[in-house]
Design a protein around this motif. Structure first.
Motif: not given
Length: 622
Positions: A222-226
């Protein structure tokens, strides 16, 4: 294809359902990432039903069991399902969808259960509404998958293969540039961040490739980009020093299993911060939301706080990935030249074996030879899907795969259909050709030529910018329709760049979602009409094409017009073409195509007399 006896498995499942206080249980095909092709560990629907096709949903009640699938798999499902199952042929008249069938079974206050990781949030909402309207109690989230409990120690292990870097010479765009583009999209939508769950999107965004799912160069993550952070959730034993250096200090690597707890905490923290800010009527603004793909799981949405706290939309990463840059497009052209040469060598060899030497070759042995030929070509990594090597009645099974020791012998008196593809470092291929090594019937020649005419018609189409694949589908079917014929599958699917051979969001077909996405310059898509006579033969012709801007005398409304340019370079079968059914435009196209095939591939056969002879014969002008 053998039937799997499922009586004991269903009995065990029904005991677990009773213990969980649910009356209906849904087993989707997909994994937690909505993957079409899955790792063996996630083949739950196949395990419980015995049906091994890539698309379908199983629904089990205390007394019944149904399997819903589309027209590609009607024959296969009928062959593989035992007497415990009812086949729901999706798209057929008076046949309920699996959602409708599920809702019907919930009447009288029954509870329906599903693993929330295997169904999208949107699907869960729609299904919940259907259940309540039919008088059902609820759609219940069952986090611990019941099929996994039944499978037990026999369930395959989750893969943990090493990740590799997709170098800039093949990707054409740096990770930093892709992240910057994504952040601009988040800013436009005023979202706090984007949680990526689709495996091919993560691989593309980070210029990485893996091998956790057969034929698909992706890895579980999974990945999270903010606006400030980039987190990749992947097990660290998959990450070597080269990958770590490639990702750099700006990307934080965390364990795959921590994604749900992390985003739950992050979402709560973000909302708490927003709630604590002093507001007035004038300054009040909407609460920030996290963006997720419309294909993200119900479980992911729940972890982010539910519908009120998420923005579901078509993934901006998926849209960007579907528009290939010039490096990727050139890679697609080059890998299709090499792949075309491999197929030409294979068909020349196969014809010699079965027509001249009268060798006894079965479908599996032939497919294995094709893989061996492909593997000798530059930048080859592996196949892009299991080769469909099918003869006679098997060719009428749209997604048929031969099994070693239990498949048909190739017969010169029957049609032979080969749908195959490969993964190369610079692109992904998918080509279908139908051949006959003896004397085809008039029906076979007519059917083949009608399919060919549809293939050509679609490639020659010119259409205004903004047109969807939904609008173009009839062009490929028109000549079959004129004779009262048709086929039960889409006409085209997107193709990845050393990624999944089936790539969204674009497509050509009658699915509603194809009407929602316009074709754009740089899209790579298949053109594959077909025709199938159950129990007799199947015909399909598939070229991969690129969407390009095309010149027209006028530009109505000031819009540019688009068209297609093929990258597949493999001859059509002369033995199956009824040239009397082709008009002059089609003959000109065919002659030009064959000349292009010959000129681009003949250099591979300077020391291969058999392949050169076959190539020259098959590409002679009409």
């Amino acid at each position: 294809m053998e039937k799997v006896h499922t009586t004991d498995r269903l009995a065990h499942l029904r005991k677990l359902m009773k213990a969980k206080d649910i009356d209906v249980y849904i087993v989707p095909s997909e994994d937690s990432h909505y993957s079409e092709y899955i790792a063996p560990v996630d083949a739950r629907r196949g395990f419980i039903s015995g049906f091994s096709g890539s698309a379908g949903t199983a629904v089990i009640t205390a007394e019944k069991a149904s399997l819903a699938t589309d027209g590609r798999y009607f024959n296969q499902a009928a062959t593989q399902l035992d007497d415990n199952w009812t086949l729901l042929k999706q798209g057929e008249r008076d046949v309920p969808t699996w959602q409708e069938w599920t809702a019907d079974q919930s009447e009288g206050g029954k509870r329906v259960g599903v693993d929330p990781k295997l169904i999208t949030a949107a699907e869960a909402r729609k299904l919940s509404d259907k259940i309540k309207k039919k008088g059902g109690a609820e759609l219940k989230s069952i986090p611990n998958n019941l099929v996994d409990e039944i499978w037990g120690k026999d369930q395959p292990a989750r893969p943990s293969n090493k990740i590799r870097v997709q170098r800039l010479e093949h990707s054409g765009k740096k990770v930093e540039e892709k992240i910057e583009d994504l952040r601009k999209e988040l800013e436009k939508k005023k979202c706090s961040g984007f949680v990526l769950s689709m495996l091919d999107e993560i691989a593309w965004l980070f210029n990485l490739r893996g091998s956790d799912i057969p034929y698909n160069p992706v890895f579980f993550s999974y990945a999270l980009v903010t606006s400030k952070d980039i987190v990749l959730y992947v097990d660290k034993d998959k990450v070597n020093d080269e990958v770590a250096k490639h990702l750099g200090e700006k990307v934080t690597i965390k364990p795959y299993s921590e994604v749900f707890s992390d985003i739950e905490a992050l979402s709560s923290s973000t909302l708490a911060t927003k709630d604590s800010e002093p507001t007035s009527k004038e300054s009040a603004s909407p609460k920030p939301k996290f963006m997720i793909s419309n294909k993200a799981s119900w479980a992911l949405s729940q972890s982010l706080g539910g519908d009120e706290n998420v923005e579901e939309s078509r993934s901006p990463v998926g849209d960007a990935k579907a528009v290939k840059n010039e490096v990727e497009l050139e890679g697609m052209r080059q890998c299709h030249i090499r792949d075309g040469a491999a197929l030409i060598e294979y068909f020349a060899w196969l014809e010699e074996q079965v027509a001249e030497r009268r060798a006894k070759l079965d479908e599996f042995e032939a497919a294995s030879k094709l893989e061996e030929i492909r593997s000798r070509h530059d930048k080859f990594v592996g196949l892009s899907f299991p080769t469909i090597s099918s003869v006679g009645p098997n060719a009428a099974i749209i997604h048929y795969f031969p099994k070693k020791g239990s498949c048909a012998t190739i017969d010169t008196e029957q049609v032979y259909l080969c749908d195959s593809g490969a993964q190369y470092l610079d692109g992904t291929t998918d080509t279908t050709r139908t051949l006959h090594f003896g004397q085809p019937s008039e029906l076979e020649r007519q059917s083949y030529t009608l399919v060919l005419k549809g293939n050509i018609a679609l490639e020659l189409a010119k259409f205004p910018k903004g047109t969807s694949g939904f609008a173009l589908d009839a062009l490929a079917r028109q000549h079959l329709w004129a004779q009262g014929l048709d086929y039960r599958h889409g006409t085209g699917h997107g193709v990845g760049s050393f990624l999944n051979v089936h790539e969204g969001p674009i497509g050509i077909g009658t699915r509603v979602q194809y009407s929602e996405v316009q074709l754009s310059v740089g899209n790579v898509i298949s053109d594959e009409p077909g025709y199938y006579e159950d129990g007799k033969f199947g015909i399909r012709i598939e070229n991969v094409v690129v969407v390009k801007e095309t010149q027209t005398e006028h530009k109505f409304g000031g819009k540019p017009f688009l068209g297609f340019d093929h990258v597949t370079l493999v001859p059509m079968c002369r033995n199956l073409i009824d040239v009397n059914l082709l008009d002059e435009t089609e003959k000109r196209w065919l002659n030009a195509y064959h000349e292009e095939v010959r000129e681009n591939t003949k250099g591979f056969f300077e020391k291969d007399e058999r392949s050169m002879k076959w190539l020259i014969r098959e590409t002679q002008p009409y």
